[in-house]
Enzyme design. Structure first.
Site: not given
Ligand code: CMP
Length: 139
Positions: A114, A128, A104, A59, A51, A117, A87, A11, A93
């Site tokens: 973060n 994806e 992370r 968010f 997304y 992904h 993962r 990212k 996350t």
């Molecule tokens: P990612 O795995 O890229 O998938 C969706 C992204 O939304 C996640 O990582 C986070 O960076 C972002 N995000 C922000 N707030 C939230 C939340 N409350 N729950 C999940 N993802 C979130």
């Protein structure tokens, strides 16, 4: 059934901080092969489409803003049990919950920024990967 392909995006926060090389090295050291990669800038339409599943979440707008804030690096990775193993490698996350030594834990600042992904299922990995790469680019 588990497949051997997963999809990731390094990212904009991680790219801006110069962590790209260290993250790719950690991925390769963990046994993954890079099948496709590119440095690219997402526009709002592309980031929002990627997304789309989160479109109704509070968010979503911040997520699209963040993902369009600078270059990112989508990648297709191969390894046995790729989705689950990746993962584990990237951690939770929210970096506050990410296990020590995960990507992370090492490089992410917040749940929004973060660092990386990782696909959450084989079906999403295929969807994806094809969002960013054609089949002939995944060699
Ligand atoms: P990612 O795995 O890229 O998938 C969706 C992204 O939304 C996640 O990582 C986070 O960076 C972002 N995000 C922000 N707030 C939230 C939340 N409350 N729950 C999940 N993802 C979130």
């Amino acid at each position: 059934m588990a497949t051997n392909i997963t999809f990731t995006i390094i990212k904009p926060d991680a790219i801006a901080k110069g962590h790209t090389g260290k993250i790719i090295d950690q991925i390769i050291q963990a046994g993954f092969t890079v099948k496709a990669a590119k440095l690219t800038y997402l526009d709002a339409r592309t980031a929002g489409g990627f997304y789309d599943i989160h479109r109704a979440r509070p968010f979503f707008n911040d997520l699209v803003s963040f993902m369009t804030s600078g270059p990112c690096m989508p990648m297709v990775l191969e390894k046995e049990n790729a989705v689950a193993d990746f993962r584990i490698l990237i951690g939770a996350t929210n970096p506050k919950d990410a296990a020590v030594g995960t990507i992370r834990n090492l490089y992410a600042d917040s749940i929004d920024a973060n660092a990386i992904h990782g696909s959450d299922s084989d079906e999403n990995a295929a969807r994806e990967a094809s969002y960013f790469f054609s089949a002939v680019e995944i060699f």
